[in-house]
Design a protein around this motif. Structure first.
Motif, PDB file in Angstrom:
ATOM      1  N   PRO A  83       0.650  -1.254   0.371  1.00 56.85           N
ATOM      2  CA  PRO A  83      -0.352   0.063  -0.644  1.00 56.85           C
ATOM      3  C   PRO A  83       0.850   1.331  -0.208  1.00 56.85           C
ATOM      4  O   PRO A  83       1.790   1.565   0.312  1.00 56.85           O
ATOM      5  N   GLN A  84       0.375   1.895  -0.634  1.00 52.47           N
ATOM      6  CA  GLN A  84       0.930   3.758   0.016  1.00 52.47           C
ATOM      7  C   GLN A  84       1.045   4.029   1.120  1.00 52.47           C
ATOM      8  O   GLN A  84       2.383   4.816   1.077  1.00 52.47           O
ATOM      9  N   SER A  85      -0.049   3.721   1.442  1.00 54.88           N
ATOM     10  CA  SER A  85       0.593   3.713   3.032  1.00 54.88           C
ATOM     11  C   SER A  85       1.616   3.872   3.515  1.00 54.88           C
ATOM     12  O   SER A  85       2.254   3.829   5.031  1.00 54.88           O
ATOM     13  N   LEU A  86       2.514   3.273   3.172  1.00 50.81           N
ATOM     14  CA  LEU A  86       3.544   2.744   3.821  1.00 50.81           C
ATOM     15  C   LEU A  86       4.781   3.377   4.642  1.00 50.81           C
ATOM     16  O   LEU A  86       5.539   3.924   5.350  1.00 50.81           O
ATOM     17  N   GLY A  87       4.872   4.490   3.369  1.00 50.61           N
ATOM     18  CA  GLY A  87       5.554   5.435   4.299  1.00 50.61           C
ATOM     19  C   GLY A  87       5.137   6.227   5.173  1.00 50.61           C
ATOM     20  O   GLY A  87       5.756   7.361   6.023  1.00 50.61           O
ATOM     21  N   LEU A  88       3.408   6.957   5.186  1.00 48.92           N
ATOM     22  CA  LEU A  88       2.851   7.230   6.458  1.00 48.92           C
ATOM     23  C   LEU A  88       3.459   6.424   7.508  1.00 48.92           C
ATOM     24  O   LEU A  88       3.368   7.061   8.851  1.00 48.92           O
ATOM     25  N   LEU A  89       3.131   4.868   7.400  1.00 46.89           N
ATOM     26  CA  LEU A  89       3.699   4.514   8.744  1.00 46.89           C
ATOM     27  C   LEU A  89       5.325   5.045   8.906  1.00 46.89           C
ATOM     28  O   LEU A  89       4.843   4.797  10.468  1.00 46.89           O
ATOM     29  N   ALA A  90       5.811   4.330   8.087  1.00 43.40           N
ATOM     30  CA  ALA A  90       7.182   4.627   8.425  1.00 43.40           C
ATOM     31  C   ALA A  90       7.621   5.918   9.619  1.00 43.40           C
ATOM     32  O   ALA A  90       8.012   6.011  10.195  1.00 43.40           O
ATOM     33  N   ARG A  91       6.950   6.774   8.842  1.00 44.83           N
ATOM     34  CA  ARG A  91       7.142   8.448   9.029  1.00 44.83           C
ATOM     35  C   ARG A  91       6.451   8.763  10.744  1.00 44.83           C
ATOM     36  O   ARG A  91       6.824   8.846  11.471  1.00 44.83           O
ATOM     37  N   ALA A  92       5.341   8.202  10.562  1.00 46.72           N
ATOM     38  CA  ALA A  92       4.318   7.710  11.945  1.00 46.72           C
ATOM     39  C   ALA A  92       5.495   7.428  13.324  1.00 46.72           C
ATOM     40  O   ALA A  92       5.934   7.594  14.387  1.00 46.72           O
ATOM     41  N   LEU A  93       6.669   5.861  13.194  1.00 45.96           N
ATOM     42  CA  LEU A  93       6.851   5.144  13.557  1.00 45.96           C
ATOM     43  C   LEU A  93       8.173   5.822  14.227  1.00 45.96           C
ATOM     44  O   LEU A  93       8.931   5.794  15.469  1.00 45.96           O
ATOM     45  N   GLU A  94       8.420   6.599  13.141  1.00 50.63           N
ATOM     46  CA  GLU A  94       9.668   7.755  13.525  1.00 50.63           C
ATOM     47  C   GLU A  94       9.282   8.760  14.691  1.00 50.63           C
ATOM     48  O   GLU A  94      10.468   8.437  15.160  1.00 50.63           O
ATOM     49  N   THR A  95       8.786   8.905  14.197  1.00 50.95           N
ATOM     50  CA  THR A  95       7.795  10.540  14.996  1.00 50.95           C
ATOM     51  C   THR A  95       7.619   9.757  16.453  1.00 50.95           C
ATOM     52  O   THR A  95       8.311  10.257  17.625  1.00 50.95           O
ATOM     53  N   ALA A  96       7.490   8.782  16.288  1.00 49.18           N
ATOM     54  CA  ALA A  96       6.763   7.760  18.423  1.00 49.18           C
ATOM     55  C   ALA A  96       8.395   7.715  18.844  1.00 49.18           C
ATOM     56  O   ALA A  96       8.075   6.477  20.111  1.00 49.18           O
ATOM     57  N   ARG A  97       9.266   7.169  18.204  1.00 48.44           N
ATOM     58  CA  ARG A  97      10.341   6.511  18.579  1.00 48.44           C
ATOM     59  C   ARG A  97      11.261   7.860  20.036  1.00 48.44           C
ATOM     60  O   ARG A  97      10.804   6.788  20.645  1.00 48.44           O
ATOM     61  N   PRO A  98      10.643   8.501  20.057  1.00 48.40           N
ATOM     62  CA  PRO A  98      11.070   8.311  21.603  1.00 48.40           C
ATOM     63  C   PRO A  98      10.200   7.902  22.759  1.00 48.40           C
ATOM     64  O   PRO A  98      10.694   8.174  23.801  1.00 48.40           O
ATOM     65  N   VAL A  99       8.662   8.234  22.502  1.00 49.61           N
ATOM     66  CA  VAL A  99       7.911   8.098  23.605  1.00 49.61           C
ATOM     67  C   VAL A  99       8.047   6.644  23.565  1.00 49.61           C
ATOM     68  O   VAL A  99       8.354   5.788  24.891  1.00 49.61           O
ATOM     69  N   LEU A 100       8.596   5.677  22.230  1.00 46.56           N
ATOM     70  CA  LEU A 100       8.793   3.927  22.858  1.00 46.56           C
ATOM     71  C   LEU A 100       9.801   4.139  23.653  1.00 46.56           C
ATOM     72  O   LEU A 100      10.461   2.823  24.358  1.00 46.56           O
ATOM     73  N   ARG A 101      11.233   4.626  23.227  1.00 52.18           N
ATOM     74  CA  ARG A 101      12.680   4.582  24.228  1.00 52.18           C
ATOM     75  C   ARG A 101      11.883   4.577  25.507  1.00 52.18           C
ATOM     76  O   ARG A 101      12.617   4.842  26.413  1.00 52.18           O
ATOM     77  N   LYS A 102      11.281   5.962  26.096  1.00 55.47           N
ATOM     78  CA  LYS A 102      10.908   6.309  27.777  1.00 55.47           C
ATOM     79  C   LYS A 102      10.287   4.859  27.896  1.00 55.47           C
ATOM     80  O   LYS A 102      10.422   4.671  28.631  1.00 55.47           O
ATOM     81  N   ARG A 103       9.114   4.517  27.348  1.00 57.20           N
ATOM     82  CA  ARG A 103       8.160   2.984  27.415  1.00 57.20           C
ATOM     83  C   ARG A 103       9.243   1.652  27.758  1.00 57.20           C
ATOM     84  O   ARG A 103       9.653   1.385  28.754  1.00 57.20           O
TER      85      ARG A 103
END
Length: 274
Positions: A128-148
């Motif tokens: 799907p074309q949305s794979l790029g959006l998913l990659a960007r969203a995971l990049e943005t969420a990285r600080p939250v995941l590192r904290k958790r």
């Protein structure tokens, strides 16, 4: 151990000069590729040598001119690609499926560019074309995941749980990217842990079930019981710890070194048909 014909790399060339030699129809796609990746095209060999250019594409129509230019560029320390001459190449360019920033590169080591292209065209219809959006969203969420999940192994297992087929962030779900913020702030999935046994009866990796492929890709530790074919082991994570199975009491070490975080251990038992 199974081998691969070449080492796949993604080379960042934004703002860097790249030599492209040739004026025919084979050279123009290389110029477009370099510019698309943010590189600056240089078309003079002497200038490229003087300015320390590191990559070269050579696409002269004359075969001898290609050979001479390849030798000169290589002697100057450049990595060289000669169009349609894999025997003269230090690297080859794959067929690219673009879901920016996710890239899927399909190569045949110069054996058949046409085959790589048609594999890509099939995948274009599936991914799907949305794979790029998913990659960007995971990049943005990285600080939250590192904290958790301060521990890297725990964080990787949480991401695996979210991205697996049917998971909260299944990459094939068109709205997966929209779920990332809530997923990252919540439980972030329950990573699979403990020990799972996979009994193999075939040396062919094509005979693996989807679940077995997933477990191999997520395992922290592989316990190898018997002569497991290297083609099967190649489907496992490259950084998974590998040990020889030494009995039913072996549960595998904690990948993080902590006994209360066992991670996922997969025992691979090979039982070839008699």
């Amino acid at each position: 151990m199974s081998t691969i014909a070449s080492l796949p790399l993604f080379h960042q060339i934004t703002g860097q000069q790249v030599l492209v030699l040739g004026d025919g129809p084979a050279a123009e796609p290389k110029r477009r590729l370099v510019e698309r990746a943010g590189g600056v095209v240089v078309d003079d060999l002497a200038r490229a040598i003087d300015e320390g250019v590191r990559l070269a594409f050579i696409a002269y129509e004359d075969a001898k001119a290609c050979e001479v230019a390849a030798i000169n560029a290589r002697c100057a320390g450049m990595l060289v690609n000669v169009v349609d001459r894999p025997e003269l190449c230090d690297f080859t360019t794959p067929s690219i499926l673009d879901r920016d920033p996710l890239l899927v590169a399909i190569g045949t080591g110069g054996a058949s560019a046409g085959l790589a292209k048609h594999v890509r065209l099939r995948l274009e219809r599936v991914l799907p074309q949305s794979l790029g959006l998913l990659a960007r969203a995971l990049e943005t969420a990285r600080p939250v995941l590192r904290k958790r999940f301060p521990d890297g192994a725990d964080r990787r297992r949480a991401v695996d749980a979210g991205l697996r087929e049917g998971g909260a962030l299944d990459p094939f779900a068109p709205d997966a990217h929209a779920k990332v913020p809530d997923w990252a702030m919540g439980t972030a999935g329950q990573p699979e842990a403990g020990m799972v046994e996979i009994v193999l009866t075939s040396p062919d990796p094509e005979d693996l079930t989807l679940r077995q492929v997933r477990l191999l890709g997520e395992a922290d530790v592989l316990l190898i019981d018997g002569a497991v074919p290297p083609e099967i082991l190649a489907r496992a994570r490259a950084d998974a710890a590998r040990q020889v199975w030494d009995g039913p009491t072996q549960g595998g070490p904690a990948p993080t070194g902590e006994p209360d975080r066992p991670g996922l251990t997969v025992r691979l038992r090979y039982c070839p048909p008699t």
